[in-house]
Design a protein around this motif. Sequence first.
Motif, PDB file in Angstrom:
ATOM      1  N   TYR A   1       0.822  -1.187   0.023  1.00 16.86           N
ATOM      2  CA  TYR A   1      -0.039  -0.011   0.108  1.00 16.86           C
ATOM      3  C   TYR A   1       0.934   1.289  -0.242  1.00 16.86           C
ATOM      4  O   TYR A   1       1.969   1.419   0.311  1.00 16.86           O
ATOM      5  N   PHE A   2       0.293   2.197  -0.686  1.00 18.74           N
ATOM      6  CA  PHE A   2       0.801   3.747  -0.370  1.00 18.74           C
ATOM      7  C   PHE A   2      -0.357   4.579   0.543  1.00 18.74           C
ATOM      8  O   PHE A   2      -1.538   3.998   0.479  1.00 18.74           O
TER       9      PHE A   2
ATOM     10  N   LEU B   1      -5.467   4.862   2.134  1.00 21.25           N
ATOM     11  CA  LEU B   1      -4.408   3.767   1.642  1.00 21.25           C
ATOM     12  C   LEU B   1      -4.854   3.269   0.266  1.00 21.25           C
ATOM     13  O   LEU B   1      -6.056   3.100   0.123  1.00 21.25           O
ATOM     14  N   ILE B   2      -3.783   3.022  -0.538  1.00 19.99           N
ATOM     15  CA  ILE B   2      -4.045   2.565  -1.839  1.00 19.99           C
ATOM     16  C   ILE B   2      -3.068   1.511  -2.292  1.00 19.99           C
ATOM     17  O   ILE B   2      -2.038   1.744  -1.787  1.00 19.99           O
ATOM     18  N   SER B   3      -3.618   0.417  -2.915  1.00 20.88           N
ATOM     19  CA  SER B   3      -2.712  -0.545  -3.092  1.00 20.88           C
ATOM     20  C   SER B   3      -1.761  -0.076  -4.267  1.00 20.88           C
ATOM     21  O   SER B   3      -1.851   0.792  -4.782  1.00 20.88           O
TER      22      SER B   3
ATOM     23  N   ILE C   1       8.450   3.540 -13.240  1.00 22.42           N
ATOM     24  CA  ILE C   1       8.274   3.259 -11.888  1.00 22.42           C
ATOM     25  C   ILE C   1       8.269   1.953 -11.241  1.00 22.42           C
ATOM     26  O   ILE C   1       8.815   1.629 -10.065  1.00 22.42           O
ATOM     27  N   THR C   2       7.769   0.917 -12.227  1.00 24.37           N
ATOM     28  CA  THR C   2       7.782  -0.309 -11.542  1.00 24.37           C
ATOM     29  C   THR C   2       9.226  -0.948 -11.498  1.00 24.37           C
ATOM     30  O   THR C   2       9.422  -2.018 -10.792  1.00 24.37           O
ATOM     31  N   ARG C   3      10.097  -0.368 -12.076  1.00 28.88           N
ATOM     32  CA  ARG C   3      11.586  -0.631 -11.735  1.00 28.88           C
ATOM     33  C   ARG C   3      12.180  -0.260 -10.286  1.00 28.88           C
ATOM     34  O   ARG C   3      13.152  -0.866  -9.961  1.00 28.88           O
ATOM     35  N   LEU C   4      11.335   0.531  -9.483  1.00 29.83           N
ATOM     36  CA  LEU C   4      11.813   1.069  -8.298  1.00 29.83           C
ATOM     37  C   LEU C   4      11.669   0.307  -7.065  1.00 29.83           C
ATOM     38  O   LEU C   4      10.435  -0.239  -7.173  1.00 29.83           O
ATOM     39  N   SER C   5      12.334   0.415  -6.130  1.00 36.03           N
ATOM     40  CA  SER C   5      12.102  -0.225  -4.793  1.00 36.03           C
ATOM     41  C   SER C   5      11.726   0.894  -3.754  1.00 36.03           C
ATOM     42  O   SER C   5      12.466   2.083  -3.693  1.00 36.03           O
ATOM     43  N   PHE C   6      10.749   0.728  -3.048  1.00 37.83           N
ATOM     44  CA  PHE C   6      10.108   1.440  -1.955  1.00 37.83           C
ATOM     45  C   PHE C   6      10.446   0.982  -0.647  1.00 37.83           C
ATOM     46  O   PHE C   6       9.875   0.192  -0.453  1.00 37.83           O
ATOM     47  N   CYS C   7      11.457   1.379   0.118  1.00 36.62           N
ATOM     48  CA  CYS C   7      12.054   0.723   1.300  1.00 36.62           C
ATOM     49  C   CYS C   7      11.876   1.658   2.511  1.00 36.62           C
ATOM     50  O   CYS C   7      12.244   1.075   3.523  1.00 36.62           O
ATOM     51  N   ARG C   8      11.304   2.860   2.391  1.00 41.53           N
ATOM     52  CA  ARG C   8      11.237   3.737   3.606  1.00 41.53           C
ATOM     53  C   ARG C   8       9.858   4.379   3.301  1.00 41.53           C
ATOM     54  O   ARG C   8       8.748   3.686   3.503  1.00 41.53           O
ATOM     55  N   SER C   9       9.882   5.764   3.365  1.00 46.21           N
ATOM     56  CA  SER C   9       8.570   6.175   3.532  1.00 46.21           C
ATOM     57  C   SER C   9       7.467   5.891   2.326  1.00 46.21           C
ATOM     58  O   SER C   9       7.941   5.911   1.202  1.00 46.21           O
ATOM     59  N   LEU C  10       6.327   5.700   2.567  1.00 43.01           N
ATOM     60  CA  LEU C  10       5.395   5.356   1.478  1.00 43.01           C
ATOM     61  C   LEU C  10       4.200   6.424   1.615  1.00 43.01           C
ATOM     62  O   LEU C  10       3.043   6.165   1.242  1.00 43.01           O
TER      63      LEU C  10
ATOM     64  N   ALA D   1      11.224   6.599  -3.779  1.00 45.09           N
ATOM     65  CA  ALA D   1      12.273   5.477  -4.161  1.00 45.09           C
ATOM     66  C   ALA D   1      13.729   6.071  -4.237  1.00 45.09           C
ATOM     67  O   ALA D   1      14.364   5.046  -4.238  1.00 45.09           O
ATOM     68  N   ALA D   2      13.944   7.325  -3.951  1.00 40.39           N
ATOM     69  CA  ALA D   2      15.407   7.878  -4.214  1.00 40.39           C
ATOM     70  C   ALA D   2      16.252   7.384  -3.307  1.00 40.39           C
ATOM     71  O   ALA D   2      17.419   7.144  -3.709  1.00 40.39           O
ATOM     72  N   PRO D   3      15.998   6.996  -1.893  1.00 40.35           N
ATOM     73  CA  PRO D   3      17.072   6.558  -1.236  1.00 40.35           C
ATOM     74  C   PRO D   3      17.275   4.994  -1.448  1.00 40.35           C
ATOM     75  O   PRO D   3      18.326   4.493  -1.183  1.00 40.35           O
ATOM     76  N   CYS D   4      16.662   4.182  -2.488  1.00 45.11           N
ATOM     77  CA  CYS D   4      16.934   2.939  -2.463  1.00 45.11           C
ATOM     78  C   CYS D   4      17.068   2.528  -3.853  1.00 45.11           C
ATOM     79  O   CYS D   4      17.505   1.573  -4.341  1.00 45.11           O
ATOM     80  N   SER D   5      16.797   3.656  -4.936  1.00 43.68           N
ATOM     81  CA  SER D   5      16.913   3.157  -6.437  1.00 43.68           C
ATOM     82  C   SER D   5      17.443   4.418  -7.158  1.00 43.68           C
ATOM     83  O   SER D   5      17.339   5.351  -6.552  1.00 43.68           O
ATOM     84  N   ASP D   6      17.815   4.002  -8.279  1.00 42.74           N
ATOM     85  CA  ASP D   6      18.341   5.063  -9.182  1.00 42.74           C
ATOM     86  C   ASP D   6      17.237   5.526  -9.970  1.00 42.74           C
ATOM     87  O   ASP D   6      16.335   5.037 -10.680  1.00 42.74           O
ATOM     88  N   VAL D   7      16.746   6.871  -9.518  1.00 40.26           N
ATOM     89  CA  VAL D   7      15.643   7.645 -10.059  1.00 40.26           C
ATOM     90  C   VAL D   7      15.958   8.418 -11.254  1.00 40.26           C
ATOM     91  O   VAL D   7      15.001   9.322 -11.742  1.00 40.26           O
ATOM     92  N   VAL D   8      17.191   8.380 -11.644  1.00 36.61           N
ATOM     93  CA  VAL D   8      17.560   9.476 -12.760  1.00 36.61           C
ATOM     94  C   VAL D   8      16.702   9.218 -13.912  1.00 36.61           C
ATOM     95  O   VAL D   8      16.309  10.339 -14.478  1.00 36.61           O
TER      96      VAL D   8
END
Length: 331
Positions: free
Chosen positions: A22-23, A101-103, A173-182, A198-205
């Motif tokens: 969820y987000f 909350l949204i999936s 977006i689907t290639r990103l990891s969301f490991c902190r704030s949602l 996803a900036a702390p966990c993935s390359d968002v360039v």
Amino acid sequence: MSYLTFDPNQTENIDTIIRPPYFFISGFIDIPHMEYYYIFLCFVYIISMMGNTFVMMVIYMDSSLHSPKYIAVFNLAFTDVCGSTAMVPKVLDMFLFSRQLISYNQCLTSLFFIFLFLNMQSFNLTILSYDRLVAICCPLRYHMMVTHRSMFQLMGAAWVFAVFLVLLAVCLITRLSFCRSLVINSYFCDHGPLFRLAAPCSDVVPNIVMSYVNPSIVLFIPMVFIISSYICITHALFTITLPQDRVRALKTCTSHLILVAIFYLPIHFTYFLHSIIPTNARIINLSLTSVLPSMLNPIIYVLKTEEFKESAKKLLSKRGAQRAVVPIQST
């Protein structure tokens, strides 16, 4: 919100794509009595649905409006209906009933459809600008250059291109990891606030590049084309010697110019000044930009386009006459 966050140690395994269940859509923060604003959005949505449905019905039922120009007008009304439906009911459900909350899948789906119809609104206005440009600058060649076939080709190309741009943004977006704030700091699954999580966990360039490329293609380039077309139209109007012909030509452009101003000015203002605009002000401005043009477009066409007004009056009078005949026959 602790159950929506992940262990920061998960960032060590950067090869694993972390897709949260969820987000959380934060929406407006610390603004009292926001329920009245959501009720206002509800009324705007109802008026938009009624007005655009009426425009589509009149164009469909009156054969005199089956012209290339009104193909674009019909498509604009259809896009307004779909865009408002993709946006407003979900916003009302989230914030009036505290279902923020949204999936993950619903979030990306919402992002896709909202931006798809936003892109199409811009492309529709650009195509209408092209129609006015040819009609005034090349009147003798208008029926050769703007045909039913060419208009359907333009519309089809616009839809395919809009789908491609938004689908590309969603795929990135689907290639990103969301490991902190949602927590998404917007009123829907907005592209920028979403990928920055996803900036702390993935390359968002690539996502950052897309966040600049998409508005340039969808908003800035069409705006430059529209401004250029009206410069050409203004030059052509000065060559018209008869004042009545000049006034008649201006009337054909007035409704389109109003639509352009309503759609482009607020959203350009927000993009250019986003760094100094408070978050709540930015969200309110963007939410109004998403729904007000859809409500005002049919009103402007009814009030400003004489041809459409005559068709609407003819259709309404015919319906009234048919209703009056039914009781007489039944007696």
